[in-house]
Write a protein that holds these residues in place. Structure first.
Motif, PDB file in Angstrom:
ATOM      1  N   LYS A   9       0.868  -1.395  -0.002  1.00  0.00           N
ATOM      2  CA  LYS A   9       0.024   0.115   0.052  1.00  0.00           C
ATOM      3  C   LYS A   9       1.029   1.177   0.543  1.00  0.00           C
ATOM      4  O   LYS A   9       0.671   2.067  -0.047  1.00  0.00           O
ATOM      5  CB  LYS A   9      -1.084   0.088   0.816  1.00  0.00           C
ATOM      6  CG  LYS A   9      -1.912  -0.840   1.189  1.00  0.00           C
ATOM      7  CD  LYS A   9      -2.740  -0.968   2.237  1.00  0.00           C
ATOM      8  CE  LYS A   9      -3.716  -2.170   2.489  1.00  0.00           C
ATOM      9  NZ  LYS A   9      -4.624  -2.340   3.658  1.00  0.00           N
ATOM     10  N   LYS A  10       2.086   1.074   0.603  1.00  0.00           N
ATOM     11  CA  LYS A  10       3.689   1.977   0.388  1.00  0.00           C
ATOM     12  C   LYS A  10       4.393   1.974   0.750  1.00  0.00           C
ATOM     13  O   LYS A  10       4.420   0.732   0.995  1.00  0.00           O
ATOM     14  CB  LYS A  10       2.147   2.977   1.814  1.00  0.00           C
ATOM     15  CG  LYS A  10       2.905   2.737   3.224  1.00  0.00           C
ATOM     16  CD  LYS A  10       2.460   3.747   4.243  1.00  0.00           C
ATOM     17  CE  LYS A  10       1.851   3.319   5.158  1.00  0.00           C
ATOM     18  NZ  LYS A  10       1.886   4.062   6.421  1.00  0.00           N
ATOM     19  N   GLY A  11       5.344   2.613   0.796  1.00  0.00           N
ATOM     20  CA  GLY A  11       7.106   1.893   0.802  1.00  0.00           C
ATOM     21  C   GLY A  11       8.177   3.214   0.054  1.00  0.00           C
ATOM     22  O   GLY A  11       7.649   3.801  -0.195  1.00  0.00           O
ATOM     23  N   SER A  12       9.118   3.105   0.699  1.00  0.00           N
ATOM     24  CA  SER A  12       9.936   3.639  -0.151  1.00  0.00           C
ATOM     25  C   SER A  12      10.356   3.409  -1.331  1.00  0.00           C
ATOM     26  O   SER A  12       9.809   1.863  -1.531  1.00  0.00           O
ATOM     27  CB  SER A  12      10.957   3.419   0.850  1.00  0.00           C
ATOM     28  OG  SER A  12      11.954   1.959   0.499  1.00  0.00           O
ATOM     29  N   SER A  32      11.379   8.905  -8.537  1.00  0.00           N
ATOM     30  CA  SER A  32      11.100   9.332  -9.392  1.00  0.00           C
ATOM     31  C   SER A  32       8.758   9.625  -8.963  1.00  0.00           C
ATOM     32  O   SER A  32       9.338  11.065  -9.147  1.00  0.00           O
ATOM     33  CB  SER A  32      10.995   9.007 -10.769  1.00  0.00           C
ATOM     34  OG  SER A  32      11.087  10.269 -11.485  1.00  0.00           O
ATOM     35  N   ILE A  33       8.502   8.454  -9.046  1.00  0.00           N
ATOM     36  CA  ILE A  33       7.242   9.123  -8.842  1.00  0.00           C
ATOM     37  C   ILE A  33       6.953   9.469  -7.646  1.00  0.00           C
ATOM     38  O   ILE A  33       6.052  10.495  -7.382  1.00  0.00           O
ATOM     39  CB  ILE A  33       6.704   7.822  -8.538  1.00  0.00           C
ATOM     40  CG1 ILE A  33       6.610   7.424 -10.609  1.00  0.00           C
ATOM     41  CG2 ILE A  33       5.177   7.983  -8.827  1.00  0.00           C
ATOM     42  CD1 ILE A  33       6.290   5.527 -10.954  1.00  0.00           C
ATOM     43  N   ILE A  34       7.616   8.972  -6.503  1.00  0.00           N
ATOM     44  CA  ILE A  34       7.416   9.379  -5.102  1.00  0.00           C
ATOM     45  C   ILE A  34       8.069  10.807  -4.736  1.00  0.00           C
ATOM     46  O   ILE A  34       7.131  11.666  -4.449  1.00  0.00           O
ATOM     47  CB  ILE A  34       8.563   8.918  -3.892  1.00  0.00           C
ATOM     48  CG1 ILE A  34       7.987   7.095  -3.488  1.00  0.00           C
ATOM     49  CG2 ILE A  34       8.515   9.457  -2.507  1.00  0.00           C
ATOM     50  CD1 ILE A  34       8.946   6.905  -2.973  1.00  0.00           C
ATOM     51  N   THR A  37       4.243  11.811  -2.440  1.00  0.00           N
ATOM     52  CA  THR A  37       3.850  10.750  -1.201  1.00  0.00           C
ATOM     53  C   THR A  37       4.933   9.646  -1.799  1.00  0.00           C
ATOM     54  O   THR A  37       4.469   9.501  -3.274  1.00  0.00           O
ATOM     55  CB  THR A  37       2.443  10.650  -1.011  1.00  0.00           C
ATOM     56  OG1 THR A  37       2.137   9.729   0.085  1.00  0.00           O
ATOM     57  CG2 THR A  37       1.765  10.595  -2.357  1.00  0.00           C
ATOM     58  N   GLN A  38       5.004   8.560  -0.437  1.00  0.00           N
ATOM     59  CA  GLN A  38       5.048   6.974  -0.583  1.00  0.00           C
ATOM     60  C   GLN A  38       4.161   6.143  -0.715  1.00  0.00           C
ATOM     61  O   GLN A  38       3.995   5.472  -0.855  1.00  0.00           O
ATOM     62  CB  GLN A  38       6.008   6.582   0.047  1.00  0.00           C
ATOM     63  CG  GLN A  38       7.650   7.756   0.243  1.00  0.00           C
ATOM     64  CD  GLN A  38       8.247   7.139   1.528  1.00  0.00           C
ATOM     65  OE1 GLN A  38       8.058   6.104   2.263  1.00  0.00           O
ATOM     66  NE2 GLN A  38       9.357   7.570   1.275  1.00  0.00           N
ATOM     67  N   GLU A  39       2.948   7.199  -0.561  1.00  0.00           N
ATOM     68  CA  GLU A  39       1.842   5.862  -0.488  1.00  0.00           C
ATOM     69  C   GLU A  39       1.083   6.534  -1.751  1.00  0.00           C
ATOM     70  O   GLU A  39      -0.220   6.722  -1.985  1.00  0.00           O
ATOM     71  CB  GLU A  39       0.728   6.842   0.790  1.00  0.00           C
ATOM     72  CG  GLU A  39       1.190   6.939   2.575  1.00  0.00           C
ATOM     73  CD  GLU A  39       0.858   7.569   3.463  1.00  0.00           C
ATOM     74  OE1 GLU A  39      -0.787   7.452   3.549  1.00  0.00           O
ATOM     75  OE2 GLU A  39       1.326   8.343   4.131  1.00  0.00           O
ATOM     76  N   PHE A  40       1.127   5.045  -2.423  1.00  0.00           N
ATOM     77  CA  PHE A  40       0.120   4.829  -3.282  1.00  0.00           C
ATOM     78  C   PHE A  40       0.068   3.154  -3.371  1.00  0.00           C
ATOM     79  O   PHE A  40       1.652   2.744  -3.071  1.00  0.00           O
ATOM     80  CB  PHE A  40       0.597   5.118  -5.009  1.00  0.00           C
ATOM     81  CG  PHE A  40       2.253   5.005  -5.162  1.00  0.00           C
ATOM     82  CD1 PHE A  40       2.578   4.283  -5.614  1.00  0.00           C
ATOM     83  CD2 PHE A  40       3.219   5.992  -4.910  1.00  0.00           C
ATOM     84  CE1 PHE A  40       4.338   4.152  -6.127  1.00  0.00           C
ATOM     85  CE2 PHE A  40       4.552   6.248  -5.118  1.00  0.00           C
ATOM     86  CZ  PHE A  40       4.946   5.724  -5.149  1.00  0.00           C
ATOM     87  N   LEU A  41      -0.401   2.412  -4.543  1.00  0.00           N
ATOM     88  CA  LEU A  41      -0.496   1.748  -4.647  1.00  0.00           C
ATOM     89  C   LEU A  41       0.296   0.550  -5.242  1.00  0.00           C
ATOM     90  O   LEU A  41       0.840   1.439  -6.527  1.00  0.00           O
ATOM     91  CB  LEU A  41      -1.423   0.362  -4.413  1.00  0.00           C
ATOM     92  CG  LEU A  41      -3.135   0.863  -3.772  1.00  0.00           C
ATOM     93  CD1 LEU A  41      -4.322   0.318  -4.386  1.00  0.00           C
ATOM     94  CD2 LEU A  41      -3.173   0.431  -2.564  1.00  0.00           C
ATOM     95  N   ARG A  42       1.046  -0.564  -4.959  1.00  0.00           N
ATOM     96  CA  ARG A  42       1.913  -1.281  -5.829  1.00  0.00           C
ATOM     97  C   ARG A  42       1.816  -2.490  -5.894  1.00  0.00           C
ATOM     98  O   ARG A  42       1.417  -3.736  -5.102  1.00  0.00           O
ATOM     99  CB  ARG A  42       3.443  -1.179  -5.062  1.00  0.00           C
ATOM    100  CG  ARG A  42       3.902   0.352  -4.413  1.00  0.00           C
ATOM    101  CD  ARG A  42       4.812   0.806  -2.632  1.00  0.00           C
ATOM    102  NE  ARG A  42       3.912   1.793  -2.707  1.00  0.00           N
ATOM    103  CZ  ARG A  42       6.042   2.673  -3.085  1.00  0.00           C
ATOM    104  NH1 ARG A  42       7.104   2.016  -3.281  1.00  0.00           N
ATOM    105  NH2 ARG A  42       6.055   3.798  -2.246  1.00  0.00           N
ATOM    106  N   ILE A  43       2.562  -2.800  -6.816  1.00  0.00           N
ATOM    107  CA  ILE A  43       2.478  -4.714  -7.641  1.00  0.00           C
ATOM    108  C   ILE A  43       3.724  -4.619  -7.559  1.00  0.00           C
ATOM    109  O   ILE A  43       4.182  -4.266  -9.439  1.00  0.00           O
ATOM    110  CB  ILE A  43       1.608  -4.805  -8.406  1.00  0.00           C
ATOM    111  CG1 ILE A  43      -0.079  -4.779  -8.662  1.00  0.00           C
ATOM    112  CG2 ILE A  43       1.421  -6.418  -8.981  1.00  0.00           C
ATOM    113  CD1 ILE A  43      -0.996  -5.000  -9.152  1.00  0.00           C
ATOM    114  N   LYS A  44       4.764  -5.350  -6.984  1.00  0.00           N
ATOM    115  CA  LYS A  44       6.402  -5.659  -7.755  1.00  0.00           C
ATOM    116  C   LYS A  44       5.718  -7.107  -8.231  1.00  0.00           C
ATOM    117  O   LYS A  44       5.257  -7.987  -7.657  1.00  0.00           O
ATOM    118  CB  LYS A  44       6.676  -5.544  -6.330  1.00  0.00           C
ATOM    119  CG  LYS A  44       6.805  -3.752  -5.908  1.00  0.00           C
ATOM    120  CD  LYS A  44       7.673  -4.729  -4.625  1.00  0.00           C
ATOM    121  CE  LYS A  44       7.496  -3.392  -3.579  1.00  0.00           C
ATOM    122  NZ  LYS A  44       8.572  -3.319  -2.494  1.00  0.00           N
TER     123      LYS A  44
END
Length: 186
Positions: A105-108, A117-119, A124-131
């Motif tokens: 849901k967030k992270g460095s 670059s997106i952060i 913010t670091q708070e956005f959903l991610r699929i790694k």
């Protein structure tokens, strides 16, 4: 509306590289949901459509990986969307074995320059991610050479399975079921 952004590098020379797994997932989502990702705007190839009853904008930034935030930031600003609630980013992760997913849901940035670059541009670091795991860089290899390289045949098969799972996860996430996606795919 959700922005689902897959990270990668533009041009055919980078197709099917480890760093372009985000683009691969966007292509698969576009196929599954009949969304044409051909419109050039916000420094990206974009397409709008519906996934699980939610309006989405699929985006493949064309800025090269390390400047992905320029494109994502422009999209967020144009549509007046909050990254915390309206952004899903799909990208490669060298700390995961090939084909493994990790949903957050967030992270460095974790050393990933596209995420850094997106952060920076989203604020913010708070956005959903699929790694998507692409495997650890072999000892003695240059990181850029590794991530810009192509998978072995076996690892490509694992990655393609992961692309399908990433599409399923994104569909759950746009329905507001991120925790379920995390439980199912992490």
């Amino acid at each position: 509306m959700f922005i689902i952004a897959g990270l990668g590098n533009p041009s055919s020379q980078y197709e099917k590289t480890r760093h372009n797994v985000g683009f691969d997932v966007i292509d698969l989502l576009a196929d599954q949901y009949n969304i044409r990702v051909t419109e050039k705007k916000h420094k990206a190839l974009c397409g709008t459509g519906i996934i699980e009853g939610q309006k989405v904008l699929l985006a493949k930034p064309q800025t090269f990986m390390n400047l992905s935030g320029e494109s994502i930031g422009a999209i967020l600003h144009f549509y007046k969307l909050e990254p915390q609630t309206n952004l899903i980013v799909i990208y490669d992760d060298i700390s995961l074995p090939p084909g493994k997913l990790r949903i957050r849901k967030k992270g460095s940035a974790g050393g990933h320059n596209g995420i850094k670059s997106i952060i920076s541009h989203a604020g913010t670091q708070e956005f959903l991610r699929i790694k998507i795991g692409v495997g650890e860089k072999p000892q003695g290899w240059d990181l850029a050479d590794y991530v810009l390289g192509r998978f072995s045949k076996e690892d490509r098969e694992l990655a393609e399975e992961a692309f399908g799972k990433a599409c399923e996860a994104a569909a759950l996430m746009v329905k507001g079921e991120t925790d379920r996606a995390m439980n199912q795919f992490n």
